[in-house]
Design an enzyme around this catalytic site. Structure first.
Site, PDB file in Angstrom:
ATOM      1  N   TYR A 195       0.815  -1.213   0.000  1.00 28.78           N
ATOM      2  CA  TYR A 195       0.000   0.000   0.000  1.00 28.78           C
ATOM      3  C   TYR A 195       0.856   1.273   0.000  1.00 28.78           C
ATOM      4  O   TYR A 195       0.319   2.372  -0.188  1.00 28.78           O
ATOM      5  CB  TYR A 195      -0.962   0.040   1.204  1.00 28.78           C
ATOM      6  N   HIS A 220      -0.353 -11.734   1.729  1.00 27.54           N
ATOM      7  CA  HIS A 220      -1.358 -10.890   1.064  1.00 27.54           C
ATOM      8  C   HIS A 220      -2.174 -11.671   0.033  1.00 27.54           C
ATOM      9  O   HIS A 220      -3.391 -11.504  -0.073  1.00 27.54           O
ATOM     10  CB  HIS A 220      -0.663  -9.690   0.409  1.00 27.54           C
TER      11      HIS A 220
HETATM   12  N1  NAP Z   1      -6.250  -8.272   1.359  1.00 25.27           N
HETATM   13  C1  NAP Z   1      -6.582  -7.728   0.202  1.00 25.27           C
HETATM   14  O1  NAP Z   1      -6.183  -8.179  -0.888  1.00 25.27           O
HETATM   15  C2  NAP Z   1      -7.462  -6.532   0.205  1.00 25.27           C
HETATM   16  C3  NAP Z   1      -8.175  -6.182  -0.951  1.00 25.27           C
HETATM   17  C4  NAP Z   1      -9.044  -5.112  -0.887  1.00 25.27           C
HETATM   18  C5  NAP Z   1      -9.183  -4.407   0.301  1.00 25.27           C
HETATM   19  N2  NAP Z   1      -8.453  -4.735   1.404  1.00 25.27           N
HETATM   20  C6  NAP Z   1      -8.550  -3.983   2.680  1.00 25.27           C
HETATM   21  O2  NAP Z   1      -9.903  -3.636   2.888  1.00 25.27           O
HETATM   22  C7  NAP Z   1      -9.998  -2.208   2.940  1.00 25.27           C
HETATM   23  C8  NAP Z   1     -11.343  -1.735   2.402  1.00 25.27           C
HETATM   24  O3  NAP Z   1     -11.522  -2.108   1.043  1.00 25.27           O
HETATM   25  P1  NAP Z   1     -11.451  -1.050  -0.156  1.00 25.27           P
HETATM   26  O4  NAP Z   1     -10.535   0.026   0.251  1.00 25.27           O
HETATM   27  O5  NAP Z   1     -11.142  -1.809  -1.366  1.00 25.27           O
HETATM   28  O6  NAP Z   1     -12.922  -0.528  -0.344  1.00 25.27           O
HETATM   29  P2  NAP Z   1     -14.235  -0.297   0.586  1.00 25.27           P
HETATM   30  O7  NAP Z   1     -13.865   0.005   1.996  1.00 25.27           O
HETATM   31  O8  NAP Z   1     -15.193  -1.396   0.296  1.00 25.27           O
HETATM   32  O9  NAP Z   1     -14.820   1.021  -0.101  1.00 25.27           O
HETATM   33  C9  NAP Z   1     -14.122   2.244  -0.062  1.00 25.27           C
HETATM   34  C10 NAP Z   1     -14.967   3.265  -0.822  1.00 25.27           C
HETATM   35  O10 NAP Z   1     -16.175   3.503  -0.083  1.00 25.27           O
HETATM   36  C11 NAP Z   1     -16.385   4.884   0.091  1.00 25.27           C
HETATM   37  N3  NAP Z   1     -17.026   5.064   1.396  1.00 25.27           N
HETATM   38  C12 NAP Z   1     -16.544   4.689   2.603  1.00 25.27           C
HETATM   39  N4  NAP Z   1     -17.421   4.972   3.577  1.00 25.27           N
HETATM   40  C13 NAP Z   1     -18.483   5.562   2.964  1.00 25.27           C
HETATM   41  C14 NAP Z   1     -19.707   6.102   3.445  1.00 25.27           C
HETATM   42  N5  NAP Z   1     -20.012   6.075   4.749  1.00 25.27           N
HETATM   43  N6  NAP Z   1     -20.563   6.636   2.545  1.00 25.27           N
HETATM   44  C15 NAP Z   1     -20.249   6.685   1.215  1.00 25.27           C
HETATM   45  N7  NAP Z   1     -19.112   6.178   0.703  1.00 25.27           N
HETATM   46  C16 NAP Z   1     -18.234   5.636   1.583  1.00 25.27           C
HETATM   47  C17 NAP Z   1     -15.008   5.502   0.036  1.00 25.27           C
HETATM   48  O11 NAP Z   1     -15.086   6.840  -0.421  1.00 25.27           O
HETATM   49  P3  NAP Z   1     -14.780   8.094   0.590  1.00 25.27           P
HETATM   50  O12 NAP Z   1     -13.289   8.103   0.747  1.00 25.27           O
HETATM   51  O13 NAP Z   1     -15.320   9.262  -0.145  1.00 25.27           O
HETATM   52  O14 NAP Z   1     -15.509   7.836   1.866  1.00 25.27           O
HETATM   53  C18 NAP Z   1     -14.303   4.622  -0.972  1.00 25.27           C
HETATM   54  O15 NAP Z   1     -14.591   5.072  -2.287  1.00 25.27           O
HETATM   55  C19 NAP Z   1      -8.808  -1.740   2.102  1.00 25.27           C
HETATM   56  O16 NAP Z   1      -8.552  -0.353   2.260  1.00 25.27           O
HETATM   57  C20 NAP Z   1      -7.750  -2.673   2.606  1.00 25.27           C
HETATM   58  O17 NAP Z   1      -7.296  -2.271   3.893  1.00 25.27           O
HETATM   59  C21 NAP Z   1      -7.609  -5.794   1.361  1.00 25.27           C
END
Ligand code: NAP
Length: 279
Positions: A50, A106
């Site tokens: 990241y 990962h």
């Molecule tokens: N292990 C892996 O391979 C892997 C893969 C994917 C993700 N992850 C982990 O999981 C975490 C979360 O997944 P992600 O980052 O892919 O996506 P996510 O958390 O599912 O979605 C993030 C999106 O949601 C929006 N959002 C968040 N809260 C909101 C709310 N209350 N109302 C409206 N929109 C909202 C954010 O925009 P705003 O910034 O405008 O709020 C952003 O565009 C990652 O950051 C990472 O730490 C791990």
């Protein structure tokens, strides 16, 4: 805010909400993590991939380390024994800490021996550099192999999970083997906000679609890792513990599964640098 926790095999407690940090870099990473910690999050999910561990390290320097639960992950190209050790030491250096609460593989890498990777994880655990070991994006097949060869418990499997990708067989296998499921992309990167039942429940409970989806996952015994750069979203996403969904409404969300990923697609681009697999 008092966040419920889940016990891990070594006796540590894993907070059921963590702050996701994928794609947060530089000043955005610093500001978002700072806002999350001020809002009461104590659990941060990062990874060497990241590119934000140094920024997170700067922010957490002002906090008591014992009050935080820090997760990082080793890239799939770094799964040979010596590379795992080096990656972990570099993550610790950037984060400015001498241990990780949880260290994850990962992604599984079919080109590198899982036994070798897990031997390195066991060494890190023995030396106290990582308190708990886990995996991410592992199928039940891969997780069962990891459990078979590992000298440490596989405490966690972090997988894509949200109402449109519920993976019942994998989640059930994790449950049967006491492997905590963490939801990566618990908001399906906002896609699931379009779901009509999510919208109806948001209206009915006077909550945001994000809150509905996160509360449902926690009620399904899954740890959530929402990411946001918007302070109001960061705070609201953690406001999940003084209200609840009825069992009937949880079941309505259970029925929304479409087996539709936002990132964990069946095939990979093996040319991507994260794999380090030459053709
Ligand atoms: N292990 C892996 O391979 C892997 C893969 C994917 C993700 N992850 C982990 O999981 C975490 C979360 O997944 P992600 O980052 O892919 O996506 P996510 O958390 O599912 O979605 C993030 C999106 O949601 C929006 N959002 C968040 N809260 C909101 C709310 N209350 N109302 C409206 N929109 C909202 C954010 O925009 P705003 O910034 O405008 O709020 C952003 O565009 C990652 O950051 C990472 O730490 C791990």
């Amino acid at each position: 805010m008092t966040v419920p926790t889940k016990p891990l095999p070594g006796g540590d407690e894993l907070p059921t909400i963590g702050f996701g940090t994928w794609e947060l870099e530089g000043e955005t990473a610093r500001e978002s993590v700072e806002t999350a910690l001020e809002a009461g999050y104590t659990h941060i999910d990062t990874a060497e991939g990241y590119m934000n561990e140094a920024e997170i390290g700067e922010v957490i320097a002002d906090y008591d380390r014992d009050d935080l639960f820090l997760t990082s992950k080793v890239l799939p190209k770094n799964l040979h024994y010596g590379d795992v050790i080096a990656s972990c030491e570099e993550s610790l250096e950037r984060l400015g800490t001498d241990y990780l609460d949880l260290y994850l593989i990962h992604w599984p890498n079919p080109a590198i021996s899982l036994r070798e990777t897990l031997d390195a994880m066991a060494t890190l655990h023995e030396e106290g550099l990582v308190r708990n070991v886990g995996v991410s994006n592992f199928s039940a097949y891969q997780l069962s192999a990891a459990q078979h060869v590992a000298d440490v418990p596989i405490a966690v499997n972090q997988i894509e999970f949200h109402p449109w990708l519920q993976r019942p067989d994998l989640v059930e296998y994790c449950r049967e083997t006491d492997t905590v499921v963490e939801a990566a992309a618990p908001l399906a990167r906002t896609d699931v906000f379009e779901d009509e039942v999510v919208q109806e429940l948001a209206d009915e409970y006077d909550k945001s679609p994000a809150q509905i989806v996160l509360r449902w996952a926690i009620d399904r015994d899954v740890v959530v890792l929402p990411r946001s750069t918007t302070p109001d979203h960061i705070r609201a996403n953690a406001d999940l513990f003084d209200w609840e969904l009825s069992e009937a409404d949880r079941r309505r969300l259970d029925q929304r599964d479409r087996n539709q990923p936002v990132y964990d697609f069946p095939a990979r681009d093996w040319n991507d640098d994260v794999w380090g697999i030459p053709q």
